[in-house]
Motif scaffolding. Structure first.
Motif, PDB file in Angstrom:
ATOM      1  N   ASN A 211       5.057  82.701 -16.939  1.00  0.00           N
ATOM      2  CA  ASN A 211       4.941  81.501 -17.761  1.00  0.00           C
ATOM      3  C   ASN A 211       6.007  81.543 -18.839  1.00  0.00           C
ATOM      4  O   ASN A 211       5.992  82.410 -19.715  1.00  0.00           O
ATOM      5  CB  ASN A 211       3.545  81.414 -18.385  1.00  0.00           C
ATOM      6  N   GLY A 212       6.966  80.614 -18.750  1.00  0.00           N
ATOM      7  CA  GLY A 212       8.079  80.595 -19.690  1.00  0.00           C
ATOM      8  C   GLY A 212       7.649  80.395 -21.122  1.00  0.00           C
ATOM      9  O   GLY A 212       8.411  80.730 -22.044  1.00  0.00           O
ATOM     10  N   MET A 213       6.434  79.878 -21.333  1.00  0.00           N
ATOM     11  CA  MET A 213       5.976  79.650 -22.707  1.00  0.00           C
ATOM     12  C   MET A 213       5.774  80.963 -23.454  1.00  0.00           C
ATOM     13  O   MET A 213       5.800  80.982 -24.690  1.00  0.00           O
ATOM     14  CB  MET A 213       4.689  78.828 -22.702  1.00  0.00           C
ATOM     15  N   ASP A 214       5.568  82.064 -22.721  1.00  0.00           N
ATOM     16  CA  ASP A 214       5.425  83.357 -23.392  1.00  0.00           C
ATOM     17  C   ASP A 214       6.743  83.852 -23.967  1.00  0.00           C
ATOM     18  O   ASP A 214       6.759  84.765 -24.795  1.00  0.00           O
ATOM     19  CB  ASP A 214       4.872  84.396 -22.405  1.00  0.00           C
ATOM     20  N   SER A 215       7.851  83.269 -23.498  1.00  0.00           N
ATOM     21  CA  SER A 215       9.179  83.666 -23.997  1.00  0.00           C
ATOM     22  C   SER A 215       9.760  82.624 -24.947  1.00  0.00           C
ATOM     23  O   SER A 215      10.950  82.640 -25.237  1.00  0.00           O
ATOM     24  CB  SER A 215      10.142  83.874 -22.809  1.00  0.00           C
ATOM     25  N   GLU A 216       8.925  81.717 -25.435  1.00  0.00           N
ATOM     26  CA  GLU A 216       9.397  80.628 -26.297  1.00  0.00           C
ATOM     27  C   GLU A 216       9.587  81.070 -27.740  1.00  0.00           C
ATOM     28  O   GLU A 216       8.845  81.908 -28.256  1.00  0.00           O
ATOM     29  CB  GLU A 216       8.400  79.462 -26.276  1.00  0.00           C
ATOM     30  N   ILE A 217      10.591  80.476 -28.354  1.00  0.00           N
ATOM     31  CA  ILE A 217      10.728  80.497 -29.805  1.00  0.00           C
ATOM     32  C   ILE A 217      10.831  79.038 -30.224  1.00  0.00           C
ATOM     33  O   ILE A 217      11.826  78.364 -29.927  1.00  0.00           O
ATOM     34  CB  ILE A 217      11.967  81.288 -30.260  1.00  0.00           C
ATOM     35  N   ASP A 218       9.799  78.536 -30.877  1.00  0.00           N
ATOM     36  CA  ASP A 218       9.755  77.140 -31.295  1.00  0.00           C
ATOM     37  C   ASP A 218      10.055  77.043 -32.778  1.00  0.00           C
ATOM     38  O   ASP A 218       9.412  77.727 -33.596  1.00  0.00           O
ATOM     39  CB  ASP A 218       8.382  76.528 -30.995  1.00  0.00           C
ATOM     40  N   ILE A 219      11.015  76.185 -33.109  1.00  0.00           N
ATOM     41  CA  ILE A 219      11.380  75.960 -34.506  1.00  0.00           C
ATOM     42  C   ILE A 219      11.219  74.468 -34.804  1.00  0.00           C
ATOM     43  O   ILE A 219      11.120  73.651 -33.882  1.00  0.00           O
ATOM     44  CB  ILE A 219      12.831  76.419 -34.779  1.00  0.00           C
ATOM     45  N   PRO A 220      11.141  74.078 -36.064  1.00  0.00           N
ATOM     46  CA  PRO A 220      11.001  72.653 -36.388  1.00  0.00           C
ATOM     47  C   PRO A 220      12.149  71.832 -35.799  1.00  0.00           C
ATOM     48  O   PRO A 220      13.296  72.281 -35.728  1.00  0.00           O
ATOM     49  CB  PRO A 220      11.020  72.635 -37.922  1.00  0.00           C
ATOM     50  N   LEU A 221      11.833  70.604 -35.382  1.00  0.00           N
ATOM     51  CA  LEU A 221      12.815  69.748 -34.725  1.00  0.00           C
ATOM     52  C   LEU A 221      14.041  69.512 -35.603  1.00  0.00           C
ATOM     53  O   LEU A 221      15.182  69.613 -35.130  1.00  0.00           O
ATOM     54  CB  LEU A 221      12.156  68.410 -34.364  1.00  0.00           C
ATOM     55  N   ARG A 222      13.833  69.177 -36.871  1.00  0.00           N
ATOM     56  CA  ARG A 222      14.973  68.897 -37.753  1.00  0.00           C
ATOM     57  C   ARG A 222      15.828  70.148 -37.963  1.00  0.00           C
ATOM     58  O   ARG A 222      17.061  70.049 -38.089  1.00  0.00           O
ATOM     59  CB  ARG A 222      14.485  68.348 -39.096  1.00  0.00           C
ATOM     60  N   THR A 223      15.196  71.299 -37.989  1.00  0.00           N
ATOM     61  CA  THR A 223      15.952  72.550 -38.106  1.00  0.00           C
ATOM     62  C   THR A 223      16.838  72.737 -36.883  1.00  0.00           C
ATOM     63  O   THR A 223      18.013  73.109 -36.997  1.00  0.00           O
ATOM     64  CB  THR A 223      14.993  73.742 -38.251  1.00  0.00           C
ATOM     65  N   ALA A 224      16.269  72.474 -35.694  1.00  0.00           N
ATOM     66  CA  ALA A 224      17.045  72.606 -34.460  1.00  0.00           C
ATOM     67  C   ALA A 224      18.194  71.606 -34.433  1.00  0.00           C
ATOM     68  O   ALA A 224      19.315  71.933 -34.002  1.00  0.00           O
ATOM     69  CB  ALA A 224      16.128  72.392 -33.256  1.00  0.00           C
ATOM     70  N   GLN A 225      17.944  70.378 -34.901  1.00  0.00           N
ATOM     71  CA  GLN A 225      19.003  69.356 -34.902  1.00  0.00           C
ATOM     72  C   GLN A 225      20.139  69.732 -35.858  1.00  0.00           C
ATOM     73  O   GLN A 225      21.313  69.491 -35.549  1.00  0.00           O
ATOM     74  CB  GLN A 225      18.419  67.996 -35.293  1.00  0.00           C
ATOM     75  N   SER A 226      19.790  70.306 -36.998  1.00  0.00           N
ATOM     76  CA  SER A 226      20.835  70.683 -37.951  1.00  0.00           C
ATOM     77  C   SER A 226      21.600  71.916 -37.483  1.00  0.00           C
ATOM     78  O   SER A 226      22.799  72.044 -37.733  1.00  0.00           O
ATOM     79  CB  SER A 226      20.225  70.937 -39.339  1.00  0.00           C
TER      80      SER A 226
END
Length: 416
Positions: A211-226
């Motif tokens: 399950n690829g979700m176990d390898s996820e690093i999720d950051i805030p959307l605006r942080t990713a956009q910047s």
């Protein structure tokens, strides 16, 4: 003279047991065929359960909108590469114009290599490059709820100020913080420092046990956009109101066609799907695999059936005097036919049971050696495997049985 079914079965088992090595060689094709079918069915059933669980965790009422089909983390198919990317404002249009949609969120998928630089996450002494980085809008935790092993999800306020916080999957947490206690600790990713706000619980289901979700690093959307202004892999996830997913699907598709000015009659220049549709696509693929397995096993069953017919014809010849004696003491033609049919069914049924036993052992062995690969032995596969093996005995045993029944008792008694 009436011969009971039990007596026929006793005689059949005795005949098979007397020539057990010859019988084993005869049914080898049946054993291989049944083993193949049941093993493949078990593995595919386990895989399907994993996929179903995976998409249930993503949200059964969700609708996914992306510019291309396939995995958003991978390059799109060649014919879809020229499509226009999704724009963040599309999510607002969907929420505003689709009455059947409860909410809509955004996911920005960051490719593993950006501008030639692979993205890795590291802390002193530990590093991981098997990560999937995504920027999520704060409402994604309500649209696609996920359990947290510890910590929390990032807040709308953190998203507004481009905070460098992250929620990480269980595999990432184990790789970077093997001693545990990842929350509030920091790690470096692509030249920037992030603080761990939360750790996801181990995800359920997946493809081939992963399950690829176990390898996820999720950051805030605006942080990713910047951080990654050059990346435009936006996916819109719309959550339908309870019981209104079909209507929501049509509304979202209509709104997207209007926003992107798709001409009437032209095909969509975007991909829209639901968990059920993705599972159906998976079923279509596994059906093809199942058909190939059936075709391969059918050859083994055919060879095994011909072998059974051959050995039964030999058995008729070897037991000609026995058949003559039974007819002389009053056995009817149907008794002789029943005797040899039961013997053929016993032979192939034993092959079916042996094939089922081997397939169960193989499935258990695969599960033990590769715990991430789910495998479940479905009851229908066991029943079908045994039924087919017995049916082969009936089909290929008819001619020898009829031939035995047609023997003249006088000639049979003279046979040497």
């Amino acid at each position: 003279m009436n011969i009971s079914a039990a007596e026929n079965m006793r005689v059949a088992v005795g005949a098979v047991w007397i020539h057990r090595f010859r019988s084993l060689l005869t049914i080898l094709g049946i054993v291989i065929g049944i083993t193949t079918v049941v093993t493949v069915a078990s593995l595919l059933t386990g895989l399907r359960q994993g996929v179903v669980t995976f998409f249930q965790e993503l949200g059964p009422d969700n609708i996914f909108v992306f510019k291309s089909s396939g995995d958003p983390n991978m390059d799109p198919p060649l014919k879809e590469r020229k499509r226009r990317a999704m724009k963040p404002e599309y999510a607002d249009y969907i929420k505003r114009w689709c009455s059947s949609v409860e909410d809509a969120g955004l996911v920005l998928y960051i490719p593993p290599v950006v501008d030639g630089n692979p993205i890795t996450a590291r802390v002193p002494g530990y590093e991981s490059d098997t990560i999937n980085v995504s920027g999520l809008s704060p409402n994604m935790i309500e649209i696609s709820p996920r359990d947290l092993a510890s910590g929390r999800f990032f807040t709308p306020e953190e998203d507004q100020r481009d905070a460098h916080v992250a929620v990480i999957g269980s595999s990432v947490a184990e790789a970077l913080f093997p001693n545990g206690h990842a929350v509030d600790r920091t790690f470096m990713m692509d030249g920037a420092e992030y603080t761990v706000a939360g750790v996801y619980a181990k995800a359920k289901g997946g493809f081939f046990g992963e399950n690829g979700m176990d390898s996820e690093i999720d950051i805030p959307l605006r942080t990713a956009q910047s951080r990654y202004p050059q990346v435009d892999r936006f996916m819109i996830i719309a959550k339908a109101r309870p019981g209104m997913r079909e209507g929501a699907y049509q509304e979202v598709e209509g709104v997207m066609r209007r926003i992107r000015r798709v001409p009437t009659g032209a095909e969509d220049d975007f991909a829209i799907s639901t968990p059920d549709q993705i599972i159906q696509q998976f079923d279509n693929i596994t059906s093809l695999i199942g058909l190939v397995a059936i075709a391969i096993s059918a050859l083994g069953l055919l060879v095994g059936g011909i072998g059974v017919m051959n050995i039964m014809l030999v058995s008729v010849t070897e037991r000609t005097r026995e058949i003559g004696v039974r007819k002389a003491v009053g056995a009817r033609r149907r008794d002789i036919i029943g005797q040899f049919l039961v013997e053929a069914m016993t032979l192939t049924g034993a092959g079916g049971l042996l094939g089922i036993a081997i397939s169960i052992l193989i499935t258990m062995l695969v599960g033990a050696l590769v715990p991430s690969l789910p495998s479940v032995v479905p009851a229908w596969a066991l029943i079908t495997g045994f039924t087919v093996s017995v049916a082969i005995g009936v089909f290929f045993g008819v001619w020898p049985a009829v031939k035995a029944a047609q023997l003249d008792p006088v000639e049979a008694l003279r046979y040497e």
